[in-house]
Design a protein around this motif. Structure first.
Motif, short mmCIF file in Angstrom:
data_model
loop_
_atom_site.label_atom_id
_atom_site.label_comp_id
_atom_site.label_asym_id
_atom_site.label_seq_id
_atom_site.Cartn_x
_atom_site.Cartn_y
_atom_site.Cartn_z
N ILE A 1 -0.82 -12.05 -3.25
CA ILE A 1 -1.57 -10.83 -2.94
C ILE A 1 -2.19 -10.30 -4.23
N SER A 2 -3.49 -10.03 -4.17
CA SER A 2 -4.21 -9.54 -5.35
C SER A 2 -4.57 -8.07 -5.18
N PHE A 3 -4.49 -7.35 -6.26
CA PHE A 3 -4.84 -5.93 -6.26
C PHE A 3 -5.80 -5.65 -7.41
N LYS A 4 -6.76 -4.79 -7.15
CA LYS A 4 -7.64 -4.29 -8.22
C LYS A 4 -7.44 -2.79 -8.29
N ASN A 5 -6.96 -2.34 -9.42
CA ASN A 5 -6.64 -0.92 -9.58
C ASN A 5 -5.81 -0.38 -8.42
N GLY A 6 -4.89 -1.19 -7.96
CA GLY A 6 -3.96 -0.76 -6.94
C GLY A 6 -4.39 -1.03 -5.52
N SER A 7 -5.67 -1.33 -5.31
CA SER A 7 -6.14 -1.62 -3.95
C SER A 7 -6.04 -3.11 -3.66
#
Lengths: 187, 458
Positions: free
Chosen positions: A95-101
Motif C-alpha cells: 500500500i502506497s501513501f503520499k502525504n498520508g493519502s
C-alpha cells in the motif's frame, strides 16, 4: 578579587557548562566519520524527545484493518512530500501513501520466508527532521555502516546501514528510510 | 543504447500482437515468424541482455499459440497417413523442447535481473575502495547490528546465506512487475504438456486413473519436468453454492512435503451463485481446511454487534499440478449458511472465545508503555509506567494510573469504549497498541478533541 580572576571565573564556568552539555562532542556523525564501519558510537539525542509523525486517517484505517506493515519505505523529497510504501509481505499486499493519502494498493504474491520477518519499527517513528543521531537513539543502536555517495547525480549523499535499516541522507537531510527485517532485525 | 533496444523490441512486440490475432484466422508465413523469434531468443545467446523476463514470456505465448494451432491442424489428419503422424509427434516434441529452452532462458534472465539489482546497490558505493568488505559487512550490519561485526575478520569470510538472502529481498521488489508474465508463461507451458500427454497416443502412458483438472494432469508424475522449483503458489477459486455472501480464510494449513511456508492469513469474499472474479486466493502448496463466515441478520444476541456464524470445508490438498492460471484455478466449493454452523467468526471474535490472540497475549498484564499522541497540531510523548490490560470474555479492562475502563471487543485485536462524552479505541499489536481518542467538550457539545497515538511496550 582581581580583575584577572573576574574574567577567569566566568570563563571557567562557561567551559564547565560547555563540557557538561557535551557541546564539543556534538558533531554530526555523517560528517565526522569517513566511510566504513563505525562502532561504539553514542548518540547525543534523547529518545524521549524525538519528533514523531502522526498517521493520517487513511493510514490509521489501514493499520486498524491490516495491522503493522512487515516492512516499509519512506521517501522525503525536496518539497518535503512524504511517500510511503507499506509492504505486507506475508499477506501479499503493498500500500502506497503520499502525504498520508492512500494512492495505490497492489496485491502481490505472498513472500513466505522464515528469514524475512516483520520490522520492529513503525512508519510514524520517522519524520523528515530526523538526524542520524535521532535514529540511533530511537533504535538504541551504537553502530552503523557509512557510505558516501558522490556520483555526479547525487552530491553529498550518505548511505547509512543500521541494524534493520538502510537510510539515505542528502546534505545531512533524511531523504529515504527502508526497513530490512532480516536475521535478528525482524520478528 | 540498452533503452533504445528495449524501445525497438517493445515496438516489435506491439506490431506482432495485432498480427497474432489475424494469424489465428489464416495460416500464413507470419506464423513462422513467432517460432523464429522464439528460436532466436534461445539460440547462441544472441538475444541475451536484450530480452527481459516479460519479453521471454510474451514470445513463449506467441510461439505456443502458433504451434498449438498447427498441432490442431495436424491432429485432424494424423490418422490418415504415417507421415502426418510423424509430423504431429515431431512438432509436439519440438514444442516441449522449445518451451523448455525458453524457460531456461527466462530463469537465466531472472537471475541476471537479480544480479543487476544487486550490482546497482554495490555500484552506488563507488567511492569505497574495498567493495568486498562492504559486501561482507552490510548484510551483517543490517541483520545483527554494526557492533556484531569484528573488523579484524572483514577479509576472512562472511555468511553466504545471509548475503544471498539480502539479494533476494531486493529481487523480490521486482517480482511484482513480472508476476503476470510469469503466470502466463508457466501456465502455457503446463497446458502444452497436458495437451501433449492426452493427445499424443504414442507418448501416452496414461493408465486412465489420472483426470484433468483445469487443463493440468492430476498425475503427479506428469509435467513436473517443466515446472520451476521457485514457483510454489497456486490460485484457489471459491464457489459459494449457498445463499449468503461469505468470507473465506485459511483455518488449518500444513505445508507440502519439501516446502516451507507459514499459514496464509489472506481472506476473500465469495458471493452466492456464480463465483466472483475476486474469489481467488493465491496459496502455497499444502493441505488446507478453510473456514468461511457469514453475517447473521443483525444483532441476534443483543450485544450491539453484528453476529456471525462460520463453517469449515473438508481437508483439501493443493499440489504442484494445479494450474497457476487463475482462469483455470482449482475450485473449492462452500455453502453459506453451512449445514452445521458454529456461532461466531472464524478467528474467534464474536463467539465469546476466551483464547487470546498473540497480540493480546503480548500485552496481557502490567507494563510500561512509551506513548506518543498527536491531535494533528501537537505531538506529545510520555512514558506511562503502569498500564494494565486484562483481557477476557470479549472485553479488556484497561487500568491506567489507578483508573479502570472496560473496552468491548469490536474486531481482531480491536477494542472500543464509548459513553456520552468519550469514544476511545485500542488496537493491539505485538509491540503495544494504537489508540484513538475522541472527546466532546464545550457547553454546546459540538466541539471535539480528536487524537490518536501509539503505545510501545517497554
Amino acid at each position: 578579587m582581581t580583575k584577572k580572576l573576574q574574567i577567569l571565573i566566568p570563563l571557567f564556568l562557561l567551559i564547565m557548562l560547555t563540557l557538561s552539555c557535551n557541546l564539543p562532542y556534538r558533531t554530526n556523525p555523517l560528517t565526522a566519520y569517513s566511510d566504513g564501519l563505525i562502532q561504539n558510537y553514542v548518540s547525543r539525542s534523547d529518545p524521549n524527545n524525538l519528533p514523531s509523525y502522526t498517521l493520517s486517517v487513511d493510514q490509521t484505517m489501514v493499520m486498524n484493518e491490516t495491522g503493522f506493515p512487515d516492512r516499509f519505505t519512506i521517501q522525503f523529497d525536496r518539497n518535503a512530500d512524504r511517500t510511503e510504501i507499506w509492504y505486507y509481505d506475508q499477506m501479499g499486499l503493498n500500500i502506497s501513501f503520499k502525504n498520508g493519502s492512500e494512492i495505490s494498493r497492489v496485491e502481490t504474491n505472498p513472500v513466505l520466508s522464515e528469514a524475512l520477518g516483520s520490522t520492529y519499527y513503525l512508519p510514524q517513528n520517522f519524520t523528515k527532521n530526523y538526524s542520524l543521531d535521532d535514529i540511533l537513539a530511537l533504535t538504541s543502536e551504537t553502530g552503523f555502516y557509512l557510505e558516501t555517495i558522490q556520483n555526479g547525480i547525487i552530491e553529498n549523499g550518505k548511505l547509512v546501514f543500521i541494524k534493520g535499516f538502510s537510510l539515505f541522507f542528502i546534505d545531512n537531510q533524511l531523504r529515504y528510510v527502508e526497513t530490512i527485517p532480516i536475521g535478528n532485525a525482524g520478528q | 543504447m540498452k533503452v533504445a533496444k528495449k524501445v525497438i523490441l517493445l515496438c516489435l512486440i506491439l506490431l506482432i500482437l495485432p498480427v497474432s490475432v489475424a494469424f489465428a484466422e489464416t495460416n500464413t508465413e507470419e506464423d513462422d515468424f513467432y517460432v523464429k523469434l522464439a528460436i532466436m531468443a534461445t539460440t547462441n545467446n544472441r538475444m541475451d541482455g536484450v530480452l527481459s523476463t516479460g519479453d521471454y514470456a510474451a514470445i513463449a505465448n506467441l510461439a505456443n499459440e502458433v504451434i498449438e494451432k498447427k498441432l490442431n491442424q495436424l491432429k485432424n489428419t494424423k490418422d490418415l497417413d504415417y507421415d502426418s503422424q510423424l509430423a504431429y509427434d515431431g512438432l509436439a516434441q519440438y514444442r516441449v523442447d522449445l518451451m523448455n529452452a525458453l524457460l531456461k532462458k527466462y530463469n537465466q534472465r531472472k537471475k541476471q535481473e537479480a544480479r543487476d539489482i544487486l550490482d546497482t546497490i554495490i555500484q552506488i558505493s563507488s567511492t569505497i575502495e574495498d567493495k568486498n568488505d562492504a559486501v561482507k559487512t552490510i548484510p551483517q550490519v543490517i541483520s545483527d547490528g554494526a557492533d556484531s561485526v569484528n573488523p579484524s575478520n572483514l577479509s576472512t569470510g562472511y555468511s553466504d546465506d545471509l548475503f544471498a538472502f539480502a539479494k533476494d529481498i531486493h529481487f523480490d521488489q521486482s517480482i511484482d512487475q513480472t508476476d503476470l508474465a510469469i503466470d502466463t508463461f508457466v501456465a502455457n507451458i503446463v497446458d502444452s504438456t497436458a495437451v501433449i500427454d492426452t493427445q499424443n497416443e504414442n507418448q501416452s502412458d496414461n493408465d486412465g486413473s489420472s483426470i484433468i483438472i483445469g487443463g493440468v494432469s492430476s498425475d503427479p508424475n506428469a509435467s513436473q519436468n517443466v515446472l520451476s522449483d521457485e514457483i510454489d503458489l497456486r490460485p484457489v477459486k471459491f464457489v459459494n453454492t449457498g445463499s449468503e455472501s461469505a468470507t473465506v480464510m485459511v483455518s488449518e494449513f500444513s505445508s507440502a512435503p519439501g516446502y516451507s511456508a507459514s499459514m496464509p492469513m489472506a481472506s476473500t469474499v465469495v458471493f452466492p451463485g456464480q463465483s466472483n472474479s475476486s474469489a481467488i486466493l493465491n496459496l502455497p502448496l499444502g493441505t488446507y481446511v478453510f473456514c468461511f463466515e457469514w453475517e447473521l441478520d443483525g444483532d441476534i444476541d443483543g450485544d450491539d454487534y453484528i453476529d456471525y456464524k462460520h463453517g469449515f470445508t473438508s481437508p483439501f490438498t493443493l499440489n504442484i499440478n494445479h494450474s497457476e492460471d487463475p482462469s483455470l484455478a482449482v475450485q473449492v466449493s462452500i455453502s453459506a449458511p453451512a449445514t452445521n454452523p458454529t456461532n461466531g467468526r472464524c478467528r474467534g471474535e464474536n463467539n465469546a472465545s476466551t483464547e487470546l490472540t498473540p497480540e493480546e497475549q503480548a500485552n496481557q498484564g502490567t507494563y510500561a508503555y512509551y506513548v506518543t499522541e498527536s491531535d494533528g497540531n501537537t505531538d506529545i510523548s510520555e512514558i506511562f509506567n503502569s498500564v494494565t490490560f486484562n483481557f477476557g470474555n470479549g472485553k479488556v479492562n484497561v487500568t491506567i494510573e489507578g483508573e479502570t475502563m472496560p473496552f468491548a471487543k469490536a474486531g481482531l485485536n480491536h477494542y472500543i469504549y464509548s459513553d456520552t462524552e468519550l469514544e476511545m479505541s485500542f488496537t493491539f499489536t505485538m509491540d503495544g497498541f494504537l489508540y484513538t481518542y475522541k472527546a466532546e467538550w464545550g457547553y454546546d457539545g459540538i466541539e471535539y478533541v480528536l487524537s490518536n497515538g501509539t503505545g510501545i511496550r517497554q
